[in-house]
Design a protein around this motif. Structure first.
Motif, short mmCIF file in Angstrom:
data_model
loop_
_atom_site.label_atom_id
_atom_site.label_comp_id
_atom_site.label_asym_id
_atom_site.label_seq_id
_atom_site.Cartn_x
_atom_site.Cartn_y
_atom_site.Cartn_z
N UNK A 147 0.83 -1.20 0.00
CA UNK A 147 0.00 0.00 0.00
C UNK A 147 0.87 1.26 0.00
N UNK A 148 1.83 1.33 0.90
CA UNK A 148 2.62 2.56 1.03
C UNK A 148 3.54 2.75 -0.18
N UNK A 152 3.42 6.05 -2.42
CA UNK A 152 4.61 6.85 -2.70
C UNK A 152 4.81 7.03 -4.19
N UNK A 153 4.54 5.97 -4.97
CA UNK A 153 4.62 6.08 -6.44
C UNK A 153 3.68 7.16 -6.96
N UNK A 161 11.91 8.30 -10.55
CA UNK A 161 12.00 7.19 -9.60
C UNK A 161 10.67 6.47 -9.51
N UNK A 162 9.58 7.22 -9.46
CA UNK A 162 8.25 6.60 -9.45
C UNK A 162 8.05 5.74 -10.70
N UNK A 223 9.90 -4.15 -5.12
CA UNK A 223 10.35 -2.92 -5.77
C UNK A 223 9.73 -1.70 -5.09
N UNK A 224 10.59 -0.79 -4.65
CA UNK A 224 10.14 0.38 -3.89
C UNK A 224 10.41 0.27 -2.41
N UNK A 225 10.82 -0.90 -1.94
CA UNK A 225 11.04 -1.12 -0.51
C UNK A 225 12.36 -0.52 -0.02
#
Length: 287
Positions: A147-148, A152-153, A161-162, A223-225
């Protein structure tokens, strides 16, 4: 954080944002926690509610843009100044080693350095370094993380980055129709550290795929963590760096729509049915 914000001008918004993020994550926990259960001291609860009413009112209707420990990092960087890397690392280490391990606490810090070249009036070139920081997702469990990262994306991370994260979100599988991954120029360096021990960490396979970071690691985190994501987002937002990703607007919109669709699906699955489509914007307040 409350202590620090009383000493650092312009930082109350970070406490506001952190509280909202914590309350949201408490709400969607397997065993939900209300704000009064998270802050059982009645006086502290009431004082915080008076000072930060938005955080208490909006955690059921607005999603957070970031996980809570990102706000802690921003506060420490404000306090110590970005050029004082060792002081920032030490402050994070001291704090984390005095907290309960794991829950809502990031494990990794990334320092991204950009070497700027500037020409003087007499034609000489000088180089200066700037530092940008990020921490790993301070969420517990797959659904809160998913979810987060989605939030953030859609609302927090720098455009490039998104786009890189959206290329793989949420299944660790590259989208066949969109490639927003980026290659960083040689002037940008990333180094991750374990916050508790201070030891250097190699980029994982995910960060290699997203940003072209050289690594022999095979571990592929969601991905994104990773801390590299937030650190590079802060760098690219503030420095003149062109990472040249895929900028096809139609394909990007399709990828963005897929992130939103996944986000709504996970929220529905965990029975968080009160989202109004908005992300929480912290209040500037008095300082």
């Amino acid at each position: 954080m409350v202590d620090w914000c009383n000493k650092i001008h312009g930082s109350r918004r970070l406490v506001d944002e952190m509280l909202h993020s914590i309350f949201f994550l408490g709400k969607i926990n397997k065993v939900p926690f209300s704000p009064s259960e998270i802050i059982p001291d009645g006086n502290m609860h009431d004082n915080l509610q008076r000072t930060y009413p938005g955080a208490f009112e909006s955690y059921l209707t607005h999603l957070p843009k970031r996980s809570p420990f990102s706000c802690v990092l921003d506060m420490i960087v404000l306090q110590k100044k970005p050029e004082n890397e060792n002081q920032i690392k030490q402050s994070l280490k001291d704090l984390v080693n005095n907290l309960e391990p794991g829950f809502l606490v990031s494990s990794t810090l990334c320092v991204s350095t950009f070497i700027k070249s500037q020409k003087s009036k007499c034609g000489q070139t000088s180089k200066t370094s700037v530092w940008h920081y990020g921490v790993s997702m301070s969420t517990s469990g797959p659904n809160p993380g998913k979810i987060v990262i989605g939030c953030s994306c859609l609302s927090a991370w720098e455009h490039n980055v998104a786009g890189a994260v959206m290329t793989y979100y949420p299944e660790k599988k590259k989208k066949p129709y969109f490639d927003g991954t980026i290659k960083l120029p040689a002037e940008v360096k990333c180094q991750a550290y374990n916050i508790s021990s201070g030891r250097e960490m190699n980029p994982c396979r995910s960060c290699g795929n997203l940003f072209g970071l050289q690594t022999l690691e095979e571990k592929e985190w969601p991905y994104g963590n990773c801390a590299e994501v937030e650190s590079l987002s802060n760098l690219l937002r503030n420095e003149e760096v062109n990472p040249t990703p895929d900028n096809n607007p139609d394909k990007r919109k399709e990828a963005k729509d897929s992130v939103l669709k996944e986000l709504k699906k996970v929220l529905q699955m965990i029975k968080y049915n009160t989202w109004e489509g908005e992300f929480y914007t912290a209040q500037t307040l008095q300082s």
